[in-house]
Design a protein around this motif. Structure first.
Motif, mmCIF file in Angstrom:
data_model
loop_
_atom_site.group_PDB
_atom_site.id
_atom_site.type_symbol
_atom_site.label_atom_id
_atom_site.label_comp_id
_atom_site.label_asym_id
_atom_site.label_seq_id
_atom_site.Cartn_x
_atom_site.Cartn_y
_atom_site.Cartn_z
ATOM 1 N N CYS A 137 -13.240 6.838 6.222
ATOM 2 C CA CYS A 137 -13.130 5.567 6.423
ATOM 3 C C CYS A 137 -11.821 4.608 5.650
ATOM 4 C CB CYS A 137 -14.237 4.547 5.809
ATOM 5 S SG CYS A 137 -15.993 5.005 6.742
ATOM 6 N N GLY A 138 -11.243 5.129 5.112
ATOM 7 C CA GLY A 138 -10.025 4.643 4.244
ATOM 8 C C GLY A 138 -9.341 5.243 3.268
ATOM 9 N N THR A 139 -8.267 4.620 2.810
ATOM 10 C CA THR A 139 -7.519 5.104 1.890
ATOM 11 C C THR A 139 -7.540 4.439 0.587
ATOM 12 O OG1 THR A 139 -5.891 6.073 3.246
ATOM 13 C CG2 THR A 139 -5.138 5.887 0.862
ATOM 14 N N VAL A 140 -7.762 4.940 -0.726
ATOM 15 C CA VAL A 140 -8.057 4.361 -1.840
ATOM 16 C C VAL A 140 -7.117 4.289 -2.804
ATOM 17 C CG1 VAL A 140 -9.699 4.386 -4.167
ATOM 18 C CG2 VAL A 140 -10.482 4.985 -1.838
ATOM 19 N N TYR A 141 -6.470 3.281 -3.378
ATOM 20 C CA TYR A 141 -5.213 2.663 -4.230
ATOM 21 C C TYR A 141 -5.937 2.452 -5.507
ATOM 22 C CZ TYR A 141 -3.142 2.995 0.384
ATOM 23 O OH TYR A 141 -2.749 3.550 1.394
ATOM 24 N N ARG A 142 -5.031 2.789 -6.439
ATOM 25 C CA ARG A 142 -5.159 2.156 -7.638
ATOM 26 C C ARG A 142 -4.218 1.013 -7.962
ATOM 27 N NH1 ARG A 142 -5.229 4.199 -14.000
ATOM 28 N NH2 ARG A 142 -4.184 2.408 -14.676
ATOM 29 N N ASP A 143 -4.582 -0.102 -8.472
ATOM 30 C CA ASP A 143 -3.957 -1.113 -8.633
ATOM 31 C C ASP A 143 -3.909 -1.970 -9.999
ATOM 32 O OD1 ASP A 143 -3.036 -1.233 -5.935
ATOM 33 O OD2 ASP A 143 -5.229 -1.811 -5.342
ATOM 34 N N ASP A 144 -2.837 -2.044 -10.841
ATOM 35 C CA ASP A 144 -2.703 -2.955 -11.748
ATOM 36 C C ASP A 144 -2.283 -4.335 -11.454
ATOM 37 O OD1 ASP A 144 -2.930 -0.551 -13.829
ATOM 38 O OD2 ASP A 144 -1.228 0.040 -12.727
ATOM 39 N N LEU A 145 -3.299 -5.023 -11.761
ATOM 40 C CA LEU A 145 -3.167 -6.421 -11.259
ATOM 41 C C LEU A 145 -2.341 -7.227 -12.275
ATOM 42 C CD1 LEU A 145 -6.734 -7.368 -9.967
ATOM 43 C CD2 LEU A 145 -4.670 -6.623 -8.805
ATOM 44 N N THR A 146 -1.696 -8.244 -11.811
ATOM 45 C CA THR A 146 -0.819 -9.060 -13.050
ATOM 46 C C THR A 146 -1.615 -9.632 -14.152
ATOM 47 O OG1 THR A 146 -1.073 -11.035 -11.555
ATOM 48 C CG2 THR A 146 0.796 -9.346 -11.214
ATOM 49 N N SER A 147 -2.740 -9.652 -13.966
ATOM 50 C CA SER A 147 -3.918 -10.153 -14.931
ATOM 51 C C SER A 147 -4.000 -9.174 -15.972
ATOM 52 C CB SER A 147 -5.105 -10.491 -14.571
ATOM 53 O OG SER A 147 -5.930 -9.383 -13.991
ATOM 54 N N GLY A 148 -3.486 -7.833 -15.935
ATOM 55 C CA GLY A 148 -3.808 -6.753 -16.552
ATOM 56 C C GLY A 148 -5.018 -5.812 -16.121
ATOM 57 N N GLN A 149 -5.864 -6.376 -15.309
ATOM 58 C CA GLN A 149 -7.018 -5.692 -14.838
ATOM 59 C C GLN A 149 -6.707 -4.604 -13.889
ATOM 60 O OE1 GLN A 149 -10.022 -7.964 -12.602
ATOM 61 N NE2 GLN A 149 -11.414 -6.587 -12.882
ATOM 62 N N VAL A 150 -7.136 -3.410 -13.987
ATOM 63 C CA VAL A 150 -7.156 -2.337 -13.180
ATOM 64 C C VAL A 150 -8.085 -2.108 -12.298
ATOM 65 C CG1 VAL A 150 -6.850 0.348 -13.072
ATOM 66 C CG2 VAL A 150 -5.866 -0.897 -15.126
ATOM 67 N N VAL A 151 -7.901 -2.438 -10.924
ATOM 68 C CA VAL A 151 -8.895 -2.002 -9.881
ATOM 69 C C VAL A 151 -8.578 -1.022 -8.819
ATOM 70 C CG1 VAL A 151 -9.497 -4.419 -9.991
ATOM 71 C CG2 VAL A 151 -7.850 -3.723 -8.449
ATOM 72 N N SER A 152 -9.705 -0.565 -7.990
ATOM 73 C CA SER A 152 -9.214 0.097 -6.793
ATOM 74 C C SER A 152 -9.374 -0.478 -5.688
ATOM 75 C CB SER A 152 -10.275 1.733 -6.791
ATOM 76 O OG SER A 152 -11.442 1.369 -7.078
ATOM 77 N N PHE B 57 0.823 -1.314 -0.114
ATOM 78 C CA PHE B 57 -0.059 -0.042 -0.162
ATOM 79 C C PHE B 57 0.817 1.298 -0.079
ATOM 80 C CE2 PHE B 57 -2.684 -3.325 1.715
ATOM 81 C CZ PHE B 57 -3.795 -3.284 0.870
ATOM 82 N N SER B 58 1.740 1.332 -1.135
ATOM 83 C CA SER B 58 2.638 2.522 -1.011
ATOM 84 C C SER B 58 1.862 3.576 -1.530
ATOM 85 C CB SER B 58 3.810 2.137 -2.225
ATOM 86 O OG SER B 58 4.445 3.397 -2.633
ATOM 87 N N THR B 59 2.266 4.909 -1.149
ATOM 88 C CA THR B 59 1.671 6.224 -1.329
ATOM 89 C C THR B 59 1.695 6.396 -2.903
ATOM 90 O OG1 THR B 59 3.432 7.439 -0.618
ATOM 91 C CG2 THR B 59 1.984 7.235 0.899
ATOM 92 N N LYS B 60 2.583 5.962 -3.455
ATOM 93 C CA LYS B 60 2.443 6.189 -5.033
ATOM 94 C C LYS B 60 1.457 5.641 -5.783
ATOM 95 C CE LYS B 60 5.705 2.521 -6.662
ATOM 96 N NZ LYS B 60 6.897 2.129 -7.090
ATOM 97 N N TYR B 61 0.704 4.936 -5.231
ATOM 98 C CA TYR B 61 -0.404 4.225 -5.695
ATOM 99 C C TYR B 61 -1.922 4.787 -5.298
ATOM 100 C CZ TYR B 61 2.498 0.458 -7.316
ATOM 101 O OH TYR B 61 3.654 0.097 -8.088
ATOM 102 N N CYS B 62 -1.569 5.687 -4.256
ATOM 103 C CA CYS B 62 -2.647 6.297 -3.478
ATOM 104 C C CYS B 62 -3.588 7.217 -4.586
ATOM 105 C CB CYS B 62 -2.287 7.055 -2.347
ATOM 106 S SG CYS B 62 -3.794 7.928 -1.327
ATOM 107 N N VAL B 63 -4.837 7.069 -4.517
ATOM 108 C CA VAL B 63 -5.783 8.084 -5.454
ATOM 109 C C VAL B 63 -6.735 9.012 -4.704
ATOM 110 C CG1 VAL B 63 -5.541 6.768 -7.609
ATOM 111 C CG2 VAL B 63 -7.397 6.326 -6.033
ATOM 112 N N GLY B 64 -6.774 8.625 -3.501
ATOM 113 C CA GLY B 64 -7.860 9.457 -2.586
ATOM 114 C C GLY B 64 -7.886 8.954 -1.205
ATOM 115 N N GLU B 65 -8.514 9.630 -0.193
ATOM 116 C CA GLU B 65 -8.471 9.401 1.192
ATOM 117 C C GLU B 65 -9.892 9.704 1.796
ATOM 118 O OE1 GLU B 65 -6.088 9.141 5.263
ATOM 119 O OE2 GLU B 65 -5.141 9.705 3.392
ATOM 120 N N GLY B 66 -10.474 9.341 2.420
ATOM 121 C CA GLY B 66 -11.819 9.401 3.022
ATOM 122 C C GLY B 66 -11.784 9.212 4.317
#
Length: 136
Positions: A24-39, A13-22
């Protein structure tokens, strides 16, 4: 998805992947090894190690697993681990509404027609959740 894979792709959960904070939590952008992008929304942990928002976490999981609406983000899964608890969502390009409205060049593109459309979409989603959606 396995917990260890999530930790690996986010580099713990490196800050370089952080896209927002609220609240209740912090939201991260993640590029999965499958190629899918999720938050991923990682819940905040209280100083004593307990999840500060456990009730919110379980309520969000419960609601989003029972709802299918085009104005409500898709929940792909969740993880409740002793070190980290997080929700995995579809990734929506463009960031948060707050970020758009607080960035000068982006707010100019976000004209009043777009703003009214966002308000309508949010109202439709809330109306669906409160009036048209029946729990399974």
């Amino acid at each position: 998805m396995v917990y260890e894979n999530i930790i690996e792709v986010t580099e713990n959960f490196s800050t370089k992947y952080c896209v927002g904070e609220g609240g209740c939590g912090t939201v991260y952008r993640d590029d999965l090894t499958s190629g899918q992008v999720v938050s991923m929304k990682k819940l905040h942990v209280s100083p004593d190690g307990d999840l500060a928002n456990l009730k919110s976490f379980t309520s969000e999981i419960s609601a989003l697993t029972k709802i299918c609406h085009h104005n409500i983000v898709l929940l792909y899964g969740y993880c409740s681990h002793q070190r980290h608890s997080f929700l995995v969502f579809e990734f929506l390009e463009g960031g948060s509404l707050g970020k758009i409205l607080s960035t000068e060049d982006r707010v100019l593109y976000f004209d009043w027609i777009r703003r009214v459309n966002v308000v309508k979409d949010v109202a439709n989603a809330l109306s669906f959740m409160h009036h048209d959606c029946s729990p399974v």
